[in-house]
Design a protein around this motif. Structure first.
Motif, short mmCIF file in Angstrom:
data_model
loop_
_atom_site.label_atom_id
_atom_site.label_comp_id
_atom_site.label_asym_id
_atom_site.label_seq_id
_atom_site.Cartn_x
_atom_site.Cartn_y
_atom_site.Cartn_z
N VAL A 340 0.82 -1.20 0.00
CA VAL A 340 0.00 0.00 0.00
C VAL A 340 0.86 1.26 0.00
N GLU A 341 0.40 2.30 -0.68
CA GLU A 341 1.03 3.61 -0.65
C GLU A 341 0.02 4.60 -0.07
N LEU A 342 0.53 5.62 0.62
CA LEU A 342 -0.33 6.58 1.29
C LEU A 342 -0.09 7.99 0.77
N GLY A 343 -1.15 8.79 0.81
CA GLY A 343 -1.05 10.21 0.53
C GLY A 343 -1.52 11.00 1.73
N SER A 344 -1.14 12.27 1.79
CA SER A 344 -1.52 13.08 2.94
C SER A 344 -1.80 14.53 2.53
N ASP A 345 -2.70 15.16 3.27
CA ASP A 345 -2.87 16.62 3.23
C ASP A 345 -2.15 17.20 4.44
N TRP A 346 -1.67 18.45 4.29
CA TRP A 346 -0.98 19.14 5.37
C TRP A 346 -1.44 20.58 5.45
N ILE A 347 -1.55 21.11 6.65
CA ILE A 347 -1.84 22.52 6.87
C ILE A 347 -0.63 23.14 7.56
N VAL A 348 -0.09 24.19 6.97
CA VAL A 348 1.01 24.90 7.61
C VAL A 348 0.51 26.26 8.08
N GLY A 349 1.07 26.72 9.18
CA GLY A 349 0.70 28.03 9.71
C GLY A 349 -0.63 28.05 10.43
N PHE A 350 -1.05 26.88 10.97
CA PHE A 350 -2.28 26.87 11.75
C PHE A 350 -2.07 27.68 13.04
N CYS A 351 -3.18 28.09 13.63
CA CYS A 351 -3.16 28.97 14.80
C CYS A 351 -2.14 28.51 15.85
N GLY A 352 -1.19 29.38 16.18
CA GLY A 352 -0.23 29.11 17.23
C GLY A 352 0.88 28.14 16.86
N GLU A 353 1.01 27.77 15.60
CA GLU A 353 2.03 26.79 15.20
C GLU A 353 3.44 27.31 15.50
N THR A 354 4.17 26.57 16.32
CA THR A 354 5.55 26.92 16.63
C THR A 354 6.48 26.31 15.61
N GLU A 355 7.73 26.74 15.65
CA GLU A 355 8.71 26.16 14.73
C GLU A 355 8.90 24.68 15.01
N ASP A 356 8.91 24.29 16.29
CA ASP A 356 9.05 22.87 16.62
C ASP A 356 7.86 22.05 16.13
N GLU A 357 6.66 22.62 16.25
CA GLU A 357 5.47 21.91 15.76
C GLU A 357 5.53 21.75 14.25
N PHE A 358 5.97 22.79 13.56
CA PHE A 358 6.10 22.68 12.11
C PHE A 358 7.16 21.65 11.74
N GLN A 359 8.27 21.64 12.44
CA GLN A 359 9.32 20.65 12.16
C GLN A 359 8.77 19.24 12.34
N GLY A 360 7.83 19.07 13.26
CA GLY A 360 7.20 17.77 13.44
C GLY A 360 6.50 17.30 12.18
N SER A 361 5.91 18.22 11.41
CA SER A 361 5.27 17.83 10.16
C SER A 361 6.29 17.33 9.15
N ILE A 362 7.42 18.01 9.05
CA ILE A 362 8.49 17.52 8.16
C ILE A 362 8.94 16.14 8.60
N ASP A 363 9.16 15.96 9.90
CA ASP A 363 9.63 14.68 10.42
C ASP A 363 8.63 13.56 10.15
N PHE A 364 7.34 13.85 10.36
CA PHE A 364 6.33 12.80 10.20
C PHE A 364 6.14 12.46 8.72
N LEU A 365 6.22 13.45 7.85
CA LEU A 365 6.15 13.20 6.41
C LEU A 365 7.28 12.26 5.99
N GLU A 366 8.49 12.53 6.47
CA GLU A 366 9.64 11.69 6.11
C GLU A 366 9.54 10.31 6.75
N GLU A 367 9.02 10.24 7.96
CA GLU A 367 8.87 8.95 8.64
C GLU A 367 7.90 8.04 7.91
N GLN A 368 6.74 8.58 7.53
CA GLN A 368 5.70 7.76 6.91
C GLN A 368 5.87 7.59 5.41
#
Length: 484
Positions: A340-368
């Protein structure tokens, strides 16, 4: 974000025994998602049953409808612009009927008449089946002497009705691929999302009704069906619990589920491929994984949006899962369906998003290792919880910068996913001829990977074996093998 726009095609007459030149003509401009395309197709069928033909030329139409999107402000502004361009045509032809339907119509209702005085009718997301009747009523009102222009307008945005699907007596003209809406609405209330407001709560269609429509589409020449739902794998969650002694499904408390529907559609002769849009991690079950494993007509590509790579962000978004739960559900899926292959949607700049929280999106994209990634800058929508309760406190400049960084991460991952197939042979379902080059065919593997290769139109609607010679972050190119 670019919002898709689709126009009606010119088509032959339906059941009505009126020549095409004499028939009144309908033109629909469709913005946004696949559900809107499906609804527009149903609307065209309804009008054709009452004697209309469709046209791709607005100047020829007697009725022009805009099927609208409200997911982002940009989508609505484009729609207002297109509606505005009809003002001159309406002045030249006051008998023309101009209508607005769909999500934006549901959200703004009477504001349509205030901003565009040349619009005659507004119909919400669960009123499309009433549009031919509304147009007929509007025509009757115009014949009544003494009516003021305001009294000739019609507004219908009630949410109580289930849209009725009746394909009998119509003709499907969309080729070998079709959409099939198996449910409508959403019960999840993500804080950034307008869908529960514009499309209402979940209403799943019966499995027998869906099989009937699927068989009708296949009889019309359809080979590939894309099943639609805001959270398509929650199909059946709104059904009543089966009574004692009745057949039960694989869903919660014995309800019918998406797994049961896939197994039913698997048995339809002539149906070659089944695709799914869009899934939610919370409803990813073992029963669904087993159905994907067992049903060879179902593609092994699943759009399963993560939206963010931070538990704190997911909680503010009210997504209903943590990263750990997402991982566990995906691990179960990959255990049952290893390819199976997966696709994802992402929202950047959501209310209160910190740099660490944004980095988590990069990390999770690369992990999955998501094969496909759609990345959006947060855009507060009126009527959503985040718009009313949270401050949109991330600057436009930071949103743009984070958007670009996540896009680059997505390209790296996607390129790696595709590069694995260099020099290998893949089997692809041939969807269409390229619009840019008629010598090139476009197809997809069962894992949803885009493939282009030289070939003749006779290969469309069948399988082809392709040896991959080049890859990009968005697809592969190659040459047919053997007799393909």
């Amino acid at each position: 974000m670019s919002i898709s726009r689709h126009l009606s095609s010119s088509s032959a007459q339906g059941e009505a025994q009126v020549s095409d030149s004499e028939a009144p003509k309908l033109h629909i401009v469709t913005f946004g998602c696949q559900m809107n395309k499906y609804d527009s197709s149903l609307v065209e069928g309804r009008f054709m049953k009452t004697g209309y033909a469709t046209t791709d030329q607005a100047d020829e139409a007697d009725v022009i409808l805009f099927n609208t999107c409200s997911v982002r402000d940009h989508a609505e502004e484009r729609t207002w612009s297109w509606i505005g361009e009809l003002k001159k045509l309406k002045q030249k032809r006051p008998d023309l009927v101009v209508g607005v339907m769909g999500c934006m119509a549901q959200r703004v209702e009477k504001e349509v008449f205030r901003r565009a005085g040349h619009v005659d009718l507004v119909a919400g997301t669960r009123q499309f089946q009433n549009l031919p009747r509304m147009v007929a009523e509007l025509m009757e009102r115009r014949q009544e002497p003494g009516r003021l222009p305001k009294e000739m307008r019609l507004l219908s945005t009630e949410m109580g009705d289930d849209p009725q699907v009746d394909r009998e007596g119509t003709e499907y003209t969309g080729g070998s691929h079709a959409y099939l809406a198996i449910m409508r609405g959403c019960d999840l209330n993500c804080t950034y999302c307008i869908v529960p407001t514009t499309r209402g709560r979940v209403r799943s269609r019966s499995i027998d009704d869906l099989e009937h429509e699927a068989r009708w589409l296949v009889d019309q020449g359809v080979q590939v069906l894309t099943l639609l739902g805001q959270t398509v794998n929650s199909y059946g969650e709104d059904f009543a619990v089966p009574g004692e002694g009745t057949l039960s499904g694989t869903g919660r408390q014995g309800r019918t589920s998406l797994a049961d529907l896939l197994r039913r559609l698997q048995e339809i002769d002539g149906l070659q491929r089944i695709r799914l849009i869009t899934l939610h991690p919370s409803y990813l079950t073992r029963a669904l994984g087993e159905a994907l494993r067992d049903c060879d007509k179902v593609d092994r590509y699943l759009p399963l949006p993560a939206q963010a790579g931070s538990d704190a962000l997911l909680k503010r978004m009210k997504r209903g899962y943590t990263l750990d739960l997402y991982r566990k559900r995906v691990d179960l899926l990959r255990e049952l369906v290893p390819d199976v292959e997966l696709g994802s949607d992402w929202i950047v700049g959501f209310c209160g998003e910190t740099e660490d929280e944004f980095q988590g999106s990069i990390d999770f994209l690369e992990e999955q290792q998501f094969l496909v990634n759609y990345i959006f800058k947060y855009d507060p929508r009126p009527g959503t919880r985040s718009e009313g309760e949270r401050l949109d406190d991330i600057s436009t400049a930071i949103k743009k910068e984070r958007n670009q960084r996540l896009l680059k991460a997505a390209e790296r991952v996607q390129r790696a996913r595709y590069t694995r197939y260099l020099g290998q042979q893949v089997d692809a379902w041939v969807d269409s001829v390229s619009e840019r080059d008629p010598r090139i065919l476009l197809g997809r593997t069962r894992q949803g990977m885009a493939v282009s290769f030289p070939g003749t139109p006779s290969l469309v609607g069948g399988m082809a074996a392709i040896k991959i010679a080049e890859t990009t972050p968005y697809g592969m190119g190659g040459s047919p093998v053997g007799g393909s």
